[in-house]
Structures are given as C-alpha cells and as structure tokens.
Design a protein around this motif. Structure first.
Motif, PDB file in Angstrom:
ATOM      1  N   SER A  73     -10.357   6.353  -4.607  1.00 25.20           N
ATOM      2  CA  SER A  73     -10.165   7.732  -5.051  1.00 25.20           C
ATOM      3  C   SER A  73      -9.322   7.832  -6.315  1.00 25.20           C
ATOM      4  O   SER A  73      -9.173   8.924  -6.877  1.00 25.20           O
ATOM      5  CB  SER A  73      -9.504   8.555  -3.937  1.00 25.20           C
ATOM      6  N   PHE A  74      -8.756   6.713  -6.768  1.00 26.26           N
ATOM      7  CA  PHE A  74      -7.922   6.721  -7.974  1.00 26.26           C
ATOM      8  C   PHE A  74      -8.856   6.753  -9.181  1.00 26.26           C
ATOM      9  O   PHE A  74      -9.506   5.762  -9.510  1.00 26.26           O
ATOM     10  CB  PHE A  74      -7.027   5.482  -8.011  1.00 26.26           C
ATOM     11  N   HIS A  89     -12.939   3.039  -8.538  1.00 21.42           N
ATOM     12  CA  HIS A  89     -13.664   4.284  -8.795  1.00 21.42           C
ATOM     13  C   HIS A  89     -14.821   3.967  -9.746  1.00 21.42           C
ATOM     14  O   HIS A  89     -14.636   3.346 -10.793  1.00 21.42           O
ATOM     15  CB  HIS A  89     -12.728   5.328  -9.408  1.00 21.42           C
ATOM     16  N   GLN A 129      -3.856  -3.067  -6.560  1.00 21.22           N
ATOM     17  CA  GLN A 129      -5.202  -2.722  -6.094  1.00 21.22           C
ATOM     18  C   GLN A 129      -5.196  -1.233  -5.767  1.00 21.22           C
ATOM     19  O   GLN A 129      -4.566  -0.807  -4.810  1.00 21.22           O
ATOM     20  CB  GLN A 129      -5.595  -3.548  -4.871  1.00 21.22           C
ATOM     21  N   LEU A 130      -5.891  -0.463  -6.572  1.00 22.69           N
ATOM     22  CA  LEU A 130      -5.852   0.990  -6.441  1.00 22.69           C
ATOM     23  C   LEU A 130      -6.995   1.482  -5.558  1.00 22.69           C
ATOM     24  O   LEU A 130      -8.069   0.883  -5.530  1.00 22.69           O
ATOM     25  CB  LEU A 130      -5.915   1.633  -7.824  1.00 22.69           C
ATOM     26  N   PRO A 131      -6.783   2.590  -4.839  1.00 20.77           N
ATOM     27  CA  PRO A 131      -7.831   3.085  -3.943  1.00 20.77           C
ATOM     28  C   PRO A 131      -9.041   3.607  -4.702  1.00 20.77           C
ATOM     29  O   PRO A 131      -8.947   3.951  -5.894  1.00 20.77           O
ATOM     30  CB  PRO A 131      -7.123   4.215  -3.187  1.00 20.77           C
ATOM     31  N   ARG A 163       0.665   6.600  -4.359  1.00 18.07           N
ATOM     32  CA  ARG A 163      -0.223   6.625  -5.528  1.00 18.07           C
ATOM     33  C   ARG A 163       0.573   6.478  -6.832  1.00 18.07           C
ATOM     34  O   ARG A 163       0.391   7.206  -7.795  1.00 18.07           O
ATOM     35  CB  ARG A 163      -1.072   7.892  -5.519  1.00 18.07           C
ATOM     36  N   ARG A 197       0.819  -1.213   0.000  1.00 17.00           N
ATOM     37  CA  ARG A 197       0.000   0.000   0.000  1.00 17.00           C
ATOM     38  C   ARG A 197       0.855   1.266   0.000  1.00 17.00           C
ATOM     39  O   ARG A 197       0.375   2.334  -0.403  1.00 17.00           O
ATOM     40  CB  ARG A 197      -0.934   0.000   1.205  1.00 17.00           C
ATOM     41  N   THR A 198       2.108   1.140   0.450  1.00 15.51           N
ATOM     42  CA  THR A 198       2.979   2.316   0.355  1.00 15.51           C
ATOM     43  C   THR A 198       3.124   2.770  -1.089  1.00 15.51           C
ATOM     44  O   THR A 198       3.235   3.976  -1.357  1.00 15.51           O
ATOM     45  CB  THR A 198       4.374   2.014   0.925  1.00 15.51           C
ATOM     46  N   THR A 206       0.837   1.849  -3.787  1.00 19.71           N
ATOM     47  CA  THR A 206      -0.433   2.096  -4.472  1.00 19.71           C
ATOM     48  C   THR A 206      -1.297   3.160  -3.793  1.00 19.71           C
ATOM     49  O   THR A 206      -1.998   3.912  -4.474  1.00 19.71           O
ATOM     50  CB  THR A 206      -1.235   0.794  -4.573  1.00 19.71           C
ATOM     51  N   HIS A 207      -1.258   3.208  -2.457  1.00 15.15           N
ATOM     52  CA  HIS A 207      -2.170   4.092  -1.741  1.00 15.15           C
ATOM     53  C   HIS A 207      -1.477   5.341  -1.172  1.00 15.15           C
ATOM     54  O   HIS A 207      -2.039   6.434  -1.222  1.00 15.15           O
ATOM     55  CB  HIS A 207      -2.860   3.330  -0.611  1.00 15.15           C
ATOM     56  N   GLU A 208      -0.292   5.164  -0.624  1.00 16.35           N
ATOM     57  CA  GLU A 208       0.391   6.311  -0.015  1.00 16.35           C
ATOM     58  C   GLU A 208       1.084   7.167  -1.072  1.00 16.35           C
ATOM     59  O   GLU A 208       0.918   8.388  -1.112  1.00 16.35           O
ATOM     60  CB  GLU A 208       1.368   5.832   1.051  1.00 16.35           C
TER      61      GLU A 208
END
Length: 283
Positions: free
Chosen positions: A113-114, A141, A109-111, A81, A74-75, A77-79
């Motif tokens: 909000s992406f 999204h 796996q994208l958040p 981005r 997640r660092t 993909t999410h943090e």
C-alpha cells in the motif's frame, strides 16, 4: 571482484544432517551456514528486534566480510509507515552495532500500500538515518513498476541517498500454476511484480524466487546470471539471494548461481568448500 550469494535464512529443518551437520545448537548454525554462503537476509528482524546478545552471537559466528542485509522491523515500516518511529529505529540501530561491517545494508521492505504518494515520508525517513550505514528499499506498489513518472521519482530519491532499489523477482513463480504445497502457499503470499534489473549503486541486491523444481529455478535465473556478470564487469559488488518455495536446497542453488556467473566471468573467485554435513572418517 566479489559476488556474494545467500538465502532467506541460515537454518532450515530440511538442511540438518543433509547440508549442515545434524544436532547443531542454535548458536552454531549460522557459523555452519556461513561455510556455504557469504550472505543472508535478515528476515527475522522484521518480526522483532533481537537482543544485543543474540546479535553479538551472529558477529562471533561470521567473518567481517560476511554480508547481512537486515530488514527493519515492521513496527517502523508497516505500522508507523516510517513516521513517528524514531525510538524504535534508535533501539534497532543500537542492537545491530556488534555486526559492524557485516551489515551490508539496512533493508526497508515497504508494504504494497506504500504508493508514490508516500514518497515524502520515505524521503524524510532516509534524511534522518545515519550516514554510517547503507540502505536498500524494496517497494511492492505496482505504480513504481508500471508508471514511468513514479519510477523516476523513486530512483531519483534513492540515488540522492546512495540507497539501492531491491527487486524481488517472482516472475518464474507466477509463470505457470503451482505444483506443490509450498508453491501454492507462495502463490497466495508473494508479490506479483514485473522483473526489474536496473542497479542504482555499486552494490546491487537481488532477491530471486524460483520453483521447487530445480531445473525451472535454474532456467529462470539465466537473465540474472547475465545481468550480474555485467555488473561485475562494471566494477559493482552484487549480492544475490536465491529462494525457492520450500527452500529445501537453497544453499546448494545459491552456490550453483555463483558457479553460473563464474562461467560467464572466469576471473571471479570460486566459493570455498562448505562444511561437510557428516564427520570425516579415516576409512
């Protein structure tokens, strides 16, 4: 012709002594799981990159044909981005090396909000990735599912990198109100998105979430059994992961899904018999 089925994890408290032998040390649980299913989601890597020795243990416990669909941390993909995380990515890829061909795909796996506005970052990230791996992308999204232009843009981008779009089908979960504590938890945490059944590559990946009621889970996957059977007839090699909110019987259900597809495609080889949960006796 090969269909791989699996679960979201290879160890679960409800499996011990019932589906898998009781008392297995952590370093043997994947080996036992791999007699039930031939694929697994690598969800733990989302939270932290494991040690190389841990990944070497995963390789020792599985045959080369076993499939890991490994989630990027997640660092990345999410943090970050997907931007400015090259060091994290390099470390992750080096740690995964012992799995060799077992890495069926690296999974982004994208958040939620992406959005379509972020596709430039995805394109730049995919361009930097080594071609020695295959990649799969899960978006959450709603625009990618409801806006035709956004859908086409994402499909064109992924196709250019021979990357797959991973659907997470939760439609059965949200078809009616939850009926258990685990379902209520899933109701608040899982994405509510339309079902998508279009494959972009020859190795489609599906994540399906059913219910804690077995019959509702099986009834809900019938469209997927038809789709996967069609994919096999087209020469594709799908991987399907079966989830339920409590996952108590997920390995059994994954094998049942394989059986249902085989009923449609008889030339599909059956899965081997799994390891017994209890020692065999002479009497």
């Amino acid at each position: 012709m090969r269909l791989h089925v699996g679960c979201a994890m290879w160890t679960h408290a409800r499996w011990q002594g019932r589906l898998l032998p009781a008392g297995l040390p952590p370093g043997e649980r994947l080996r036992a799981y791999a007699t039930w299913c031939e694929a697994v989601e690598g969800n733990t890597t989302f939270y932290a990159t494991p040690s190389r020795s841990t990944v070497e243990s995963w390789a020792r416990q599985t045959d080369p044909g076993f499939r890991f669909v490994v989630k990027l941390p997640r660092t990345i993909t999410h943090e970050h981005r997907l931007t400015g995380a090259d060091d994290d990515l390099r470390t992750f890829l080096e740690v995964m090396e012992p799995l060799e061909s077992r890495v069926h795909a690296l999974w982004l796996q994208l958040p939620g909000s992406f959005s379509p506005a972020d596709l430039g970052a995805l394109a730049a990230f995919l361009h930097r990735l080594p071609r020695s791996h295959r990649y799969a992308v899960e978006v959450r999204h709603r625009a990618f599912f409801e806006d035709e232009r956004a859908r086409r843009l994402l499909e064109r981008l992924l196709t250019g990198f021979d990357a797959e779009w991973v659907p997470f089908d939760t439609t059965v979960m949200f078809a009616s109100p939850p009926a258990s504590d685990a379902e209520r938890d899933a109701w608040t945490k899982k994405p509510r998105l339309p079902r998508r059944t279009h494959a972009l590559t020859d190795r489609p990946i599906v994540r399906y979430l059913g219910r804690d009621d077995e019959e509702r889970t099986i009834g809900g996957w019938r469209p997927w059994a038809d789709t996967v059977a069609d994919w096999l007839r087209e020469g594709r090699s799908p991987t399907v992961f079966i989830h339920t909110p409590d996952n108590a019987d997920a390995p059994v259900l994954a094998r049942r899904f394989h059986d249902d597809v085989r009923a449609r495609v008889p030339e599909l080889e059956p899965l081997p018999e799994p390891m017994p949960a209890e020692p065999l006796t002479l009497f």
